[in-house]
Motif scaffolding. Structure first.
Motif, mmCIF file in Angstrom:
data_model
loop_
_atom_site.group_PDB
_atom_site.id
_atom_site.type_symbol
_atom_site.label_atom_id
_atom_site.label_comp_id
_atom_site.label_asym_id
_atom_site.label_seq_id
_atom_site.Cartn_x
_atom_site.Cartn_y
_atom_site.Cartn_z
ATOM 1 N N ASP A 121 -31.589 22.172 -7.249
ATOM 2 C CA ASP A 121 -31.074 22.763 -8.479
ATOM 3 C C ASP A 121 -30.439 24.121 -8.221
ATOM 4 N N ASP A 122 -29.639 24.571 -9.196
ATOM 5 C CA ASP A 122 -29.138 25.940 -9.150
ATOM 6 C C ASP A 122 -30.316 26.915 -9.160
ATOM 7 N N GLY A 123 -30.127 28.054 -8.501
ATOM 8 C CA GLY A 123 -31.202 29.035 -8.375
ATOM 9 C C GLY A 123 -31.679 29.076 -6.941
ATOM 10 N N VAL A 124 -32.948 29.385 -6.755
ATOM 11 C CA VAL A 124 -33.518 29.535 -5.416
ATOM 12 C C VAL A 124 -34.664 28.547 -5.225
ATOM 13 N N SER A 125 -34.619 27.815 -4.129
ATOM 14 C CA SER A 125 -35.692 26.881 -3.763
ATOM 15 C C SER A 125 -36.254 27.303 -2.413
ATOM 16 N N ARG A 126 -37.523 27.027 -2.213
ATOM 17 C CA ARG A 126 -38.142 27.259 -0.901
ATOM 18 C C ARG A 126 -38.626 25.916 -0.389
ATOM 19 N N LEU A 127 -38.080 25.474 0.745
ATOM 20 C CA LEU A 127 -38.364 24.147 1.264
ATOM 21 C C LEU A 127 -38.809 24.228 2.714
ATOM 22 N N ALA A 128 -39.593 23.233 3.125
ATOM 23 C CA ALA A 128 -39.995 23.104 4.525
ATOM 24 C C ALA A 128 -39.134 22.021 5.173
ATOM 25 N N CYS A 129 -38.721 22.285 6.404
ATOM 26 C CA CYS A 129 -37.872 21.321 7.115
ATOM 27 C C CYS A 129 -38.098 21.440 8.615
ATOM 28 N N ASP A 130 -38.650 20.412 9.217
ATOM 29 C CA ASP A 130 -38.814 20.350 10.673
ATOM 30 C C ASP A 130 -39.441 21.619 11.252
ATOM 31 N N ASN A 131 -40.650 21.931 10.796
ATOM 32 C CA ASN A 131 -41.438 23.074 11.289
ATOM 33 C C ASN A 131 -40.840 24.431 10.939
ATOM 34 N N ARG A 132 -39.887 24.459 10.023
ATOM 35 C CA ARG A 132 -39.293 25.722 9.610
ATOM 36 C C ARG A 132 -39.267 25.763 8.083
ATOM 37 N N GLU A 133 -39.444 26.970 7.525
ATOM 38 C CA GLU A 133 -39.392 27.118 6.079
ATOM 39 C C GLU A 133 -38.121 27.868 5.698
ATOM 40 N N LEU A 134 -37.524 27.445 4.592
ATOM 41 C CA LEU A 134 -36.199 27.909 4.226
ATOM 42 C C LEU A 134 -36.155 28.371 2.772
ATOM 43 N N PHE A 135 -35.267 29.316 2.505
ATOM 44 C CA PHE A 135 -34.869 29.635 1.140
ATOM 45 C C PHE A 135 -33.466 29.072 0.949
ATOM 46 N N ILE A 136 -33.286 28.290 -0.119
ATOM 47 C CA ILE A 136 -31.979 27.728 -0.451
ATOM 48 C C ILE A 136 -31.497 28.387 -1.736
ATOM 49 N N TYR A 137 -30.349 29.037 -1.672
ATOM 50 C CA TYR A 137 -29.726 29.598 -2.875
ATOM 51 C C TYR A 137 -28.564 28.699 -3.248
ATOM 52 N N ARG A 138 -28.535 28.314 -4.533
ATOM 53 C CA ARG A 138 -27.418 27.483 -4.997
ATOM 54 C C ARG A 138 -26.888 27.995 -6.324
ATOM 55 N N ASN A 139 -25.577 28.091 -6.407
ATOM 56 C CA ASN A 139 -24.892 28.433 -7.651
ATOM 57 C C ASN A 139 -23.670 27.527 -7.719
ATOM 58 N N GLY A 140 -23.863 26.334 -8.269
ATOM 59 C CA GLY A 140 -22.794 25.340 -8.284
ATOM 60 C C GLY A 140 -22.471 24.862 -6.885
ATOM 61 N N ASP A 141 -21.222 25.077 -6.461
ATOM 62 C CA ASP A 141 -20.805 24.656 -5.118
ATOM 63 C C ASP A 141 -21.145 25.684 -4.048
ATOM 64 N N VAL A 142 -21.605 26.862 -4.470
ATOM 65 C CA VAL A 142 -21.972 27.908 -3.504
ATOM 66 C C VAL A 142 -23.418 27.679 -3.052
ATOM 67 N N ILE A 143 -23.600 27.491 -1.759
ATOM 68 C CA ILE A 143 -24.933 27.233 -1.207
ATOM 69 C C ILE A 143 -25.161 28.146 -0.008
ATOM 70 N N LYS A 144 -26.339 28.716 0.061
ATOM 71 C CA LYS A 144 -26.748 29.539 1.199
ATOM 72 C C LYS A 144 -28.099 29.005 1.690
ATOM 73 N N VAL A 145 -28.251 28.904 2.997
ATOM 74 C CA VAL A 145 -29.500 28.440 3.591
ATOM 75 C C VAL A 145 -30.018 29.542 4.515
ATOM 76 N N TYR A 146 -31.210 30.064 4.191
ATOM 77 C CA TYR A 146 -31.764 31.181 4.952
ATOM 78 C C TYR A 146 -33.102 30.813 5.592
ATOM 79 N N ASP A 147 -33.362 31.402 6.741
ATOM 80 C CA ASP A 147 -34.703 31.374 7.314
ATOM 81 C C ASP A 147 -35.623 32.171 6.391
#
Length: 207
Positions: A121-147
């Motif tokens: 969803d739009d906003g900020v999500s915190r997800l786990a992926c392959d032994n790493r945890e991530l912050f995902i920022y989404r605003n429509g088509d704008v997406i950022k993936v951070y450690d």
């Protein structure tokens, strides 16, 4: 920098400033990775935990792999001894860095499936992926993936540290604008952002 060093720089600048100038000039002919690994070993030899954590983070930031750090520690065995090697390894285990997990050693960077793009969803999500945890920022088509780890001393920042678009590391209070990754208070380095792409309805990130 410690309070003691800060004090000495103020109290005796004529003595301390040439020393720091020497440190900045030494090793200038070395490539950044070699210089960083030497600094890591020097902190192990001196048993300086804060310095070891700081310079280990710097070594990873300039491109050293976990395997190169481990090889440097093993190559320095005649100087640091078994006790130094164990001391450093205990700190590595405490830092819980994804790069140093046994299953990650020796692997090359690759694309990882973070999740289906229609489930983020739009906003900020915190997800786990392959032994790493991530912050995902989404605003429509704008997406950022951070450690999720702070670039200062790799503290794993929890979801509760997020307020609107401001992420605050609980350890030393570095603050980040999650929409850009930029550090906006206390520190001077941005969040680590991973390259990403959308493929077959999936969000993939590269590390």
């Amino acid at each position: 920098m410690s309070d003691a060093i800060d004090y000495l720089l103020q109290a005796r600048p004529e003595a301390m400033q040439p020393y720091f100038s020497f440190l900045k000039q030494s090793g200038k002919k070395l490539d950044p990775k070699t210089r960083a690994l030497i600094s890591v070993i020097s902190k192990v030899h001196g048993r300086t935990e804060r310095g070891f954590r700081q310079y280990l983070t710097r070594a990873l930031r300039v491109g050293c792999s976990a395997d190169e750090v481990l090889d440097a520690l093993l190559a320095a065995f005649p100087m640091i001894g078994l006790s130094g090697l164990i001391w450093a390894t205990d700190i590595l285990l405490d830092m819980d860095l994804p790069e140093f997990k046994p299953e990650a050693l020796g692997s090359e960077p690759q694309w990882h499936t973070v999740g289906r793009i229609d489930e983020i969803d739009d906003g900020v999500s915190r997800l786990a992926c392959d032994n790493r945890e991530l912050f995902i920022y989404r605003n429509g088509d704008v997406i950022k993936v951070y450690d999720s780890r702070c670039p200062h001393q790799v503290t794993n920042i929890p979801q509760l540290a997020l307020s609107d678009c401001t992420l605050t590391c609980p350890k030393h209070e570095w603050q980040f604008d999650i929409s850009t990754g930029e550090c906006i208070a206390k520190g001077n380095r941005p969040l680590t952002e991973f390259e990403h792409k959308i493929e077959d309805g999936r969000l993939l990130a590269y590390w």
